[in-house]
Each structure stands twice: as structure tokens, then as C-alpha cells.
Design a protein around this motif. Structure first.
Motif: not given
Length: 90
Positions: A23, A25-27, A29-31, A33-35, A37
Motif C-alpha cells: 500500500e 509503495q503504491e502511494l 508511486g502516485i506521489i 507521478d503527480c510530482n 506532472k
């Protein structure tokens, strides 16, 4: 077998280090990706402000985690004392 205090002193127990769960690691990854972008669309000044914001949030998280650890440790000690007192009264 070493005592918990010996393990803690020898650095074998590090309460502030956590294993990353799936969980987490997934978060992360999302952070990331957002960074990425945000860095594509923000100006240099805005990126600097975002980095400052993230740094302060990280520092706050570390302070909160330390305070939670201290509170939980105190609770654990109180529970241990209570167990000893109950055993002594039997």
C-alpha cells in the motif's frame, strides 16, 4: 537471547524505520507521478514553492511520528507497570 534494551542500544532495533508495505509503495508511486506532472506544468518559482511545501510536510510527518512513538512507548510502560502491580497483588 539478547534483551530488548541491548538490541535497542546496539542498533538492532530501529523503531523509526518501517518496512514499506505494498500500500505504501503504491502511494509513493502516485506521489512520484503527480510530482512529475506538476514539474512539467509549473514555473521554476512554483516548483521551488512546491518543494518547500513538501519539505515542511515531511518535517511535520516526522515530528508527528516521533510524538506518536513517544506516546505509544509511555502507554506500553504504563501497561507493563499495571501488569506487574496486578501480579504483585495476587
Amino acid at each position: 537471547m539478547k534483551s530488548v534494551l541491548d538490541e535497542l542500544y546496539d542498533g538492532e532495533i530501529r523503531p523509526c524505520e518501517l518496512q514499506n508495505t505494498m500500500e505504501m509503495q503504491e502511494l509513493i508511486g502516485i506521489i512520484a507521478d503527480c510530482n512529475e506532472k506538476l514539474e512539467e506544468v509549473l514555473t521554476g518559482e512554483q516548483i521551488a514553492l512546491l518543494e518547500q511545501f513538501v519539505d515542511v510536510c515531511t518535517e511535520l510527518k516526522m515530528v508527528e511520528e516521533r510524538e506518536v512513538f513517544k506516546s505509544a512507548f509511555r502507554l506500553g510502560v504504563r501497561m507493563g507497570i499495571e501488569v506487574i502491580l496486578v501480579l504483585e497483588n495476587k
